[in-house]
Design a protein around this motif. Structure first.
Motif, PDB file in Angstrom:
ATOM      1  N   ASN A  44       0.791  -1.231   0.000  1.00 35.24           N
ATOM      2  CA  ASN A  44       0.000   0.000   0.000  1.00 35.24           C
ATOM      3  C   ASN A  44       0.824   1.282   0.000  1.00 35.24           C
ATOM      4  OD1 ASN A  44      -3.072  -0.741   0.450  1.00 35.24           O
ATOM      5  ND2 ASN A  44      -1.889  -2.147   1.714  1.00 35.24           N
ATOM      6  N   PRO A 108     -10.542   8.247  -2.938  1.00 34.28           N
ATOM      7  CA  PRO A 108     -10.880   7.154  -2.009  1.00 34.28           C
ATOM      8  C   PRO A 108      -9.845   6.032  -1.997  1.00 34.28           C
ATOM      9  CG  PRO A 108     -12.806   7.806  -3.283  1.00 34.28           C
ATOM     10  CD  PRO A 108     -11.632   8.514  -3.888  1.00 34.28           C
ATOM     11  N   ASP A 109      -9.324   5.667  -3.183  1.00 37.25           N
ATOM     12  CA  ASP A 109      -8.319   4.610  -3.225  1.00 37.25           C
ATOM     13  C   ASP A 109      -7.058   5.039  -2.481  1.00 37.25           C
ATOM     14  OD1 ASP A 109      -9.953   2.946  -4.703  1.00 37.25           O
ATOM     15  OD2 ASP A 109      -9.128   3.590  -6.628  1.00 37.25           O
ATOM     16  N   LYS A 111      -6.838   7.239  -0.014  1.00 35.23           N
ATOM     17  CA  LYS A 111      -7.106   7.264   1.423  1.00 35.23           C
ATOM     18  C   LYS A 111      -7.033   5.860   2.022  1.00 35.23           C
ATOM     19  CE  LYS A 111      -9.913  11.453   1.917  1.00 35.23           C
ATOM     20  NZ  LYS A 111     -11.217  11.995   2.351  1.00 35.23           N
ATOM     21  N   THR A 112      -7.574   4.894   1.297  1.00 39.05           N
ATOM     22  CA  THR A 112      -7.543   3.511   1.774  1.00 39.05           C
ATOM     23  C   THR A 112      -6.113   2.996   1.857  1.00 39.05           C
ATOM     24  OG1 THR A 112      -9.731   3.035   0.845  1.00 39.05           O
ATOM     25  CG2 THR A 112      -8.300   1.155   1.279  1.00 39.05           C
ATOM     26  N   GLN A 113      -5.313   3.273   0.821  1.00 40.64           N
ATOM     27  CA  GLN A 113      -3.926   2.813   0.796  1.00 40.64           C
ATOM     28  C   GLN A 113      -3.086   3.480   1.869  1.00 40.64           C
ATOM     29  OE1 GLN A 113      -3.295   3.918  -3.238  1.00 40.64           O
ATOM     30  NE2 GLN A 113      -3.983   1.959  -4.078  1.00 40.64           N
ATOM     31  N   ALA A 116      -4.071   2.088   5.269  1.00 37.76           N
ATOM     32  CA  ALA A 116      -3.606   0.710   5.432  1.00 37.76           C
ATOM     33  C   ALA A 116      -2.106   0.669   5.703  1.00 37.76           C
ATOM     34  CB  ALA A 116      -3.944  -0.111   4.192  1.00 37.76           C
TER      35      ALA A 116
END
Length: 251
Positions: A44, A108-109, A111-113, A116
């Motif tokens: 990530n 959004p991708d 923020k998720t990465q 994580a």
């Protein structure tokens, strides 16, 4: 003691083993650890960095006066237009990869990465320290200083800064020993806001090892086949060449 990061680099392993023996004799209690969740961090962190790179380059160029490309795509186009000089010895893979991302910190991708990677790095360090009742985690800072070769780049083997860097936690490096004329450091990292503890431990290690040699640039370096690994005794005070002590980039 985070040994697995070296990947079996013999020169570094030999110096690190001597370091462990030295601090044990000085009263420390070494405990071998294997940091969990590093696969989550690795999977990530790089895409998150690529997105941040595009965002920050674009923001920098937008606020910088003068005549220059307006954004990352402009830099890519400039390099391609002047490839005979700008890309003569290397390509621009990082630029190209980064340009495929949105560059938005609200993506959004992304923020998720980022969540994580950072969360896993912090959990990895915090849980390891707590479960084994440790003061800090020690690892070789990186492989012996390397030569940057035109057309090939850095002869870089490994670095241990990743977990603390991604977590945003403190990390301090002090001289540990030498591989031939090349210095090897030991890095100490712990949880958030534990700088005072790390500085205290680092100072104790310096006073135990006395491993630093005054730097001196030499005309040539020995070939790898002639380099002998060794920890540095307290009485050592020979000059050393410093090809590069800068840490490797995160990507």
């Amino acid at each position: 003691m985070w040994r697995e990061i070296t990947g079996g680099d013999a020169a570094t392993d030999a110096v690190f083993n001597d370091f462990v023996d030295a601090i044990r004799r000085a009263g420390a209690t070494p405990v071998d650890v294997s940091l969990p969740l590093q696969d989550v961090v690795g999977n990530n962190e790089f895409p998150a960095l690529l997105n941040e790179f595009k965002h920050d380059v674009n923001a920098y160029l937008a606020k910088t006066g003068g005549t220059h490309p307006a954004d990352l795509q402009g830099l890519i186009d400039f390099d391609l237009a002047h490839a005979d000089t700008e890309l003569q010895f290397f390509q621009q893979e990082i630029f190209d990869l980064s340009q495929t991302f949105s560059g938005s910190l609200d993506d959004p991708d992304y923020k998720t990465q980022r969540a994580a990677a950072t969360g896993a790095a912090r959990q990895s360090i915090d849980e390891t320290l707590a479960s084994l009742h440790l003061d800090a985690i020690a690892a070789p800072t990186n492989s012996p200083a390397w030569v940057t070769t035109l057309g090939q780049g850095d002869n870089f083997v490994f670095g241990s800064s990743g977990p603390a860097a991604v977590a945003g936690y403190p990390n301090i490096s002090v001289p540990m020993g030498f591989s031939g004329e090349l210095p090897i450091g030991v890095s100490l990292f712990a949880s958030r806001f534990e700088e005072p503890k790390l500085i205290s431990i680092a100072f104790a290690i310096e006073q135990t090892l006395h491993a630093r040699r005054a730097p001196k640039f030499l005309a040539t370096l020995p070939t790898t086949s002639n380099v002998q690994s060794s920890a540095v005794p307290a009485s050592a005070a020979r000059p050393v060449t410093l090809n590069s002590l800068l840490p490797p980039p995160l990507f």
